[in-house]
Design a protein around this motif. Structure first.
Motif, PDB file in Angstrom:
ATOM      1  N   GLY A  49       0.799  -1.216   0.000  1.00 39.30           N
ATOM      2  CA  GLY A  49       0.000   0.000   0.000  1.00 39.30           C
ATOM      3  C   GLY A  49       0.834   1.268   0.000  1.00 39.30           C
ATOM      4  O   GLY A  49       0.318   2.355  -0.112  1.00 39.30           O
ATOM      5  N   SER A  50       2.135   1.148   0.121  1.00 40.18           N
ATOM      6  CA  SER A  50       3.015   2.309   0.125  1.00 40.18           C
ATOM      7  C   SER A  50       4.179   2.031  -0.807  1.00 40.18           C
ATOM      8  O   SER A  50       4.730   0.941  -0.821  1.00 40.18           O
ATOM      9  N   LYS A  51       4.577   3.039  -1.576  1.00 39.29           N
ATOM     10  CA  LYS A  51       5.686   2.865  -2.501  1.00 39.29           C
ATOM     11  C   LYS A  51       6.987   2.575  -1.764  1.00 39.29           C
ATOM     12  O   LYS A  51       7.856   1.925  -2.295  1.00 39.29           O
ATOM     13  N   ASN A  52       7.140   3.086  -0.548  1.00 41.01           N
ATOM     14  CA  ASN A  52       8.392   2.957   0.181  1.00 41.01           C
ATOM     15  C   ASN A  52       8.480   1.692   1.024  1.00 41.01           C
ATOM     16  O   ASN A  52       9.525   1.422   1.595  1.00 41.01           O
ATOM     17  N   LEU A 111      16.222   1.884  16.087  1.00 34.13           N
ATOM     18  CA  LEU A 111      15.632   2.107  14.763  1.00 34.13           C
ATOM     19  C   LEU A 111      14.971   0.865  14.176  1.00 34.13           C
ATOM     20  O   LEU A 111      14.390   0.922  13.101  1.00 34.13           O
ATOM     21  N   VAL A 112      15.051  -0.249  14.893  1.00 32.47           N
ATOM     22  CA  VAL A 112      14.545  -1.524  14.381  1.00 32.47           C
ATOM     23  C   VAL A 112      13.368  -1.981  15.242  1.00 32.47           C
ATOM     24  O   VAL A 112      13.407  -1.879  16.474  1.00 32.47           O
ATOM     25  N   TYR A 113      12.344  -2.482  14.578  1.00 37.50           N
ATOM     26  CA  TYR A 113      11.144  -2.974  15.259  1.00 37.50           C
ATOM     27  C   TYR A 113      11.040  -4.485  15.090  1.00 37.50           C
ATOM     28  O   TYR A 113      11.315  -5.008  14.009  1.00 37.50           O
ATOM     29  N   GLU A 118      13.187   1.030   8.433  1.00 41.25           N
ATOM     30  CA  GLU A 118      13.042   2.005   7.339  1.00 41.25           C
ATOM     31  C   GLU A 118      12.060   1.575   6.260  1.00 41.25           C
ATOM     32  O   GLU A 118      12.371   1.602   5.075  1.00 41.25           O
ATOM     33  N   GLY A 119      10.881   1.142   6.660  1.00 44.76           N
ATOM     34  CA  GLY A 119       9.844   0.799   5.697  1.00 44.76           C
ATOM     35  C   GLY A 119       9.996  -0.568   5.054  1.00 44.76           C
ATOM     36  O   GLY A 119       9.170  -0.971   4.249  1.00 44.76           O
TER      37      GLY A 119
END
Length: 87
Positions: free
Chosen positions: A11-14, A53-55, A77-78
């Protein structure tokens, strides 16, 4: 360990989703980032994790050697990596 990468439309380009198949019970978090190309090296992966920064499964994870098991999801980062067992 084999890596089966799949880009899925989220649903997102990134955003993209990858799948990492493991043939062990678990893998350390920093190794997931390194194997899937989200970090250039193990040291870089550990730095990214240490900075929060990591989930993992939607929660910020700062333990570099956290044991990741089949069914877990790692995101940075997506980019999302789903862990699957090939045992």
């Amino acid at each position: 360990m084999t890596s089966a990468m799949q880009d899925l439309n989220t649903g997102s380009k990134n955003e993209s989703q990858q799948v990492l198949e493991i043939n062990t019970n678990c893998i350390e978090l920093y190794k997931v980032l390194k194997l899937e190309g989200l970090a250039d090296s193990g040291g870089m992966a550990k730095m990214l994790i240490g900075k929060g920064l990591v989930y993992v499964n939607g929660q910020i994870e700062t333990r570099k050697r956290k044991k990741i098991i089949a069914g877990d999801t790692v995101k940075y980062e997506g980019k999302q990596v789903s862990i699957r067992s090939n045992k």
